[in-house]
Write a protein that holds these residues in place. Structure first.
Motif, PDB file in Angstrom:
ATOM      1  N   GLY A   1       0.838  -1.186   0.000  1.00  0.00           N
ATOM      2  CA  GLY A   1       0.000   0.000   0.000  1.00  0.00           C
ATOM      3  C   GLY A   1       0.877   1.240   0.000  1.00  0.00           C
ATOM      4  N   THR A   2       0.237   2.376   0.102  1.00  0.00           N
ATOM      5  CA  THR A   2       0.968   3.637   0.176  1.00  0.00           C
ATOM      6  C   THR A   2       0.891   4.156   1.604  1.00  0.00           C
ATOM      7  OG1 THR A   2       0.488   4.153  -2.129  1.00  0.00           O
ATOM      8  CG2 THR A   2       1.182   5.977  -0.725  1.00  0.00           C
ATOM      9  N   TYR A   3       2.041   4.488   2.148  1.00  0.00           N
ATOM     10  CA  TYR A   3       2.142   4.953   3.525  1.00  0.00           C
ATOM     11  C   TYR A   3       2.337   6.466   3.537  1.00  0.00           C
ATOM     12  CZ  TYR A   3       2.537   0.108   4.910  1.00  0.00           C
ATOM     13  OH  TYR A   3       2.270  -1.221   5.125  1.00  0.00           O
ATOM     14  N   PHE A   4       1.527   7.129   4.345  1.00  0.00           N
ATOM     15  CA  PHE A   4       1.606   8.585   4.473  1.00  0.00           C
ATOM     16  C   PHE A   4       1.954   8.962   5.904  1.00  0.00           C
ATOM     17  CE2 PHE A   4      -0.091   9.797   0.410  1.00  0.00           C
ATOM     18  CZ  PHE A   4      -0.998   8.808   0.065  1.00  0.00           C
ATOM     19  N   CYS A   5       2.832   9.939   6.043  1.00  0.00           N
ATOM     20  CA  CYS A   5       3.004  10.546   7.357  1.00  0.00           C
ATOM     21  C   CYS A   5       2.346  11.917   7.344  1.00  0.00           C
ATOM     22  CB  CYS A   5       4.483  10.653   7.743  1.00  0.00           C
ATOM     23  SG  CYS A   5       5.452  11.858   6.805  1.00  0.00           S
ATOM     24  N   GLY A   6       1.859  12.324   8.496  1.00  0.00           N
ATOM     25  CA  GLY A   6       1.212  13.618   8.619  1.00  0.00           C
ATOM     26  C   GLY A   6       1.745  14.331   9.848  1.00  0.00           C
ATOM     27  N   THR A   7       1.926  15.629   9.746  1.00  0.00           N
ATOM     28  CA  THR A   7       2.408  16.418  10.875  1.00  0.00           C
ATOM     29  C   THR A   7       1.476  17.595  11.110  1.00  0.00           C
ATOM     30  OG1 THR A   7       3.844  17.713   9.407  1.00  0.00           O
ATOM     31  CG2 THR A   7       4.819  15.781  10.460  1.00  0.00           C
ATOM     32  N   PRO A   8       1.334  18.040  12.350  1.00  0.00           N
ATOM     33  CA  PRO A   8       0.411  19.156  12.627  1.00  0.00           C
ATOM     34  C   PRO A   8       0.796  20.404  11.844  1.00  0.00           C
ATOM     35  CG  PRO A   8       1.055  18.081  14.650  1.00  0.00           C
ATOM     36  CD  PRO A   8       1.919  17.519  13.580  1.00  0.00           C
ATOM     37  N   SER A   9      -0.195  21.123  11.407  1.00  0.00           N
ATOM     38  CA  SER A   9       0.080  22.297  10.581  1.00  0.00           C
ATOM     39  C   SER A   9       0.554  23.487  11.408  1.00  0.00           C
ATOM     40  CB  SER A   9      -1.174  22.687   9.788  1.00  0.00           C
ATOM     41  OG  SER A   9      -2.227  23.001  10.673  1.00  0.00           O
ATOM     42  N   SER A  10       0.424  23.413  12.743  1.00  0.00           N
ATOM     43  CA  SER A  10       0.933  24.488  13.568  1.00  0.00           C
ATOM     44  C   SER A  10       1.648  23.909  14.772  1.00  0.00           C
ATOM     45  CB  SER A  10      -0.205  25.414  14.019  1.00  0.00           C
ATOM     46  OG  SER A  10      -1.132  24.694  14.795  1.00  0.00           O
ATOM     47  N   GLN A  11       2.545  24.687  15.339  1.00  0.00           N
ATOM     48  CA  GLN A  11       3.308  24.215  16.493  1.00  0.00           C
ATOM     49  C   GLN A  11       2.390  24.039  17.689  1.00  0.00           C
ATOM     50  OE1 GLN A  11       6.637  27.038  16.831  1.00  0.00           O
ATOM     51  NE2 GLN A  11       7.956  25.298  16.513  1.00  0.00           N
ATOM     52  N   GLY A  12       2.760  23.091  18.538  1.00  0.00           N
ATOM     53  CA  GLY A  12       1.966  22.859  19.728  1.00  0.00           C
ATOM     54  C   GLY A  12       0.844  21.893  19.498  1.00  0.00           C
ATOM     55  N   GLY A  13       0.720  21.411  18.269  1.00  0.00           N
ATOM     56  CA  GLY A  13      -0.327  20.438  18.006  1.00  0.00           C
ATOM     57  C   GLY A  13      -1.534  21.066  17.362  1.00  0.00           C
ATOM     58  N   SER A  14      -2.155  20.329  16.494  1.00  0.00           N
ATOM     59  CA  SER A  14      -3.321  20.836  15.775  1.00  0.00           C
ATOM     60  C   SER A  14      -4.093  19.655  15.234  1.00  0.00           C
ATOM     61  CB  SER A  14      -2.872  21.743  14.623  1.00  0.00           C
ATOM     62  OG  SER A  14      -3.952  22.013  13.757  1.00  0.00           O
ATOM     63  N   GLU A  15      -5.395  19.832  15.134  1.00  0.00           N
ATOM     64  CA  GLU A  15      -6.182  18.794  14.487  1.00  0.00           C
ATOM     65  C   GLU A  15      -5.852  18.717  12.999  1.00  0.00           C
ATOM     66  OE1 GLU A  15      -8.520  20.732  17.785  1.00  0.00           O
ATOM     67  OE2 GLU A  15      -7.374  21.404  16.053  1.00  0.00           O
ATOM     68  N   LYS A  16      -5.412  19.822  12.440  1.00  0.00           N
ATOM     69  CA  LYS A  16      -5.107  19.876  11.008  1.00  0.00           C
ATOM     70  C   LYS A  16      -3.723  19.299  10.760  1.00  0.00           C
ATOM     71  CE  LYS A  16      -5.767  24.296  10.277  1.00  0.00           C
ATOM     72  NZ  LYS A  16      -5.964  25.567   9.520  1.00  0.00           N
TER      73      LYS A  16
END
Lengths: 112, 112
Positions: B84-99
């Motif tokens: 499959g295809t593996y994706f990593c995701g990181t918060p769009s703002s510092q300190g954590g974000s739902e986005k």
């Protein structure tokens, strides 16, 4: 099990048409997301909603709007569809931060 | 800022190991990993949090180096179902974000 459903798996629209993509989740999640997925570009966030009637722009909001009148339903609107909006659209929902996102099956939209 | 994944693609034989890397140019609060099988929606694998906490999958391990702003996913004794295809995701703002901002993905193919 969390279930996220999308109104259509495949959709074909003409340039200039107004297009509605609907997403419904059944787990009382406060967060809902609309992504666009194109080959080689990964998942790109269009809009995010953290509560009823509340929304935030994502990375590529141009040409799109959203509506969230009820907690379980999040709609993506293409006011005037264009061929460059041909793509796979994925809806997701989550609860809390940070938390896993549950994705719907996707809608493959073709604009001709 | 979109995280960078490497390699872009990897082909294995069943039973072999693989490492998928995700790096960011900014400080990370968390790293999220998803897998998407062909024609299906992305599915959550795990979240790695600053400080070492980890939430998610029992059979897949990962590391999170906060200083280097990197995460690695370790797939050992690979099975056909790991394709499959593996994706990593990181918060769009510092300190954590739902986005989240997702990388472009790493396509893993496991052959018999």
């Amino acid at each position: 099990d969390v279930k996220v459903t999308q109104s259509s798996r495949y959709l074909v629209k003409r340039t200039g048409e107004k297009v509605f993509l609907e997403c419904v989740q059944d787990m009382d999640h406060e967060n809902m997301f609309w992504y666009r997925q194109d080959p080689g570009l990964g998942l790109r966030l269009i809009y995010f909603s953290y509560d009823v009637k509340m929304k935030e722009k994502g990375d590529i909001p141009e040409g799109y709007s959203v509506s969230r009148e009820k907690k379980e339903r999040f709609s993506l609107i293409l006011e005037s569809a264009s061929t460059n909006q041909t793509s796979m659209y994925l809806c997701a929902s989550s609860s809390g931060t940070p938390s896993e996102q549950y994705f719907g099956p996707g809608t493959r939209l073709t604009v001709t | 800022q979109q995280p960078v994944q490497s390699p872009q693609a990897v082909i294995l034989r069943e039973g072999e190991d693989a490492v998928i890397n995700c790096s960011s140019s900014k400080a990370l609060y968390s790293v999220h990993w998803y897998r998407q099988k062909h024609g299906e929606a992305p599915v959550f694998l795990m979240i790695l949090l600053k400080g070492g906490e980890q939430k998610g999958h029992d059979k897949i391990s990962a590391s999170f180096n906060e200083k280097k702003q990197q995460s690695s996913l370790y797939l050992t004794a690979s099975q056909l179902s790991y394709s499959g295809t593996y994706f990593c995701g990181t918060p769009s703002s510092q300190g954590g974000s739902e986005k989240l901002v997702f990388g472009k993905g790493t396509k893993l193919t496991v052959n018999p």
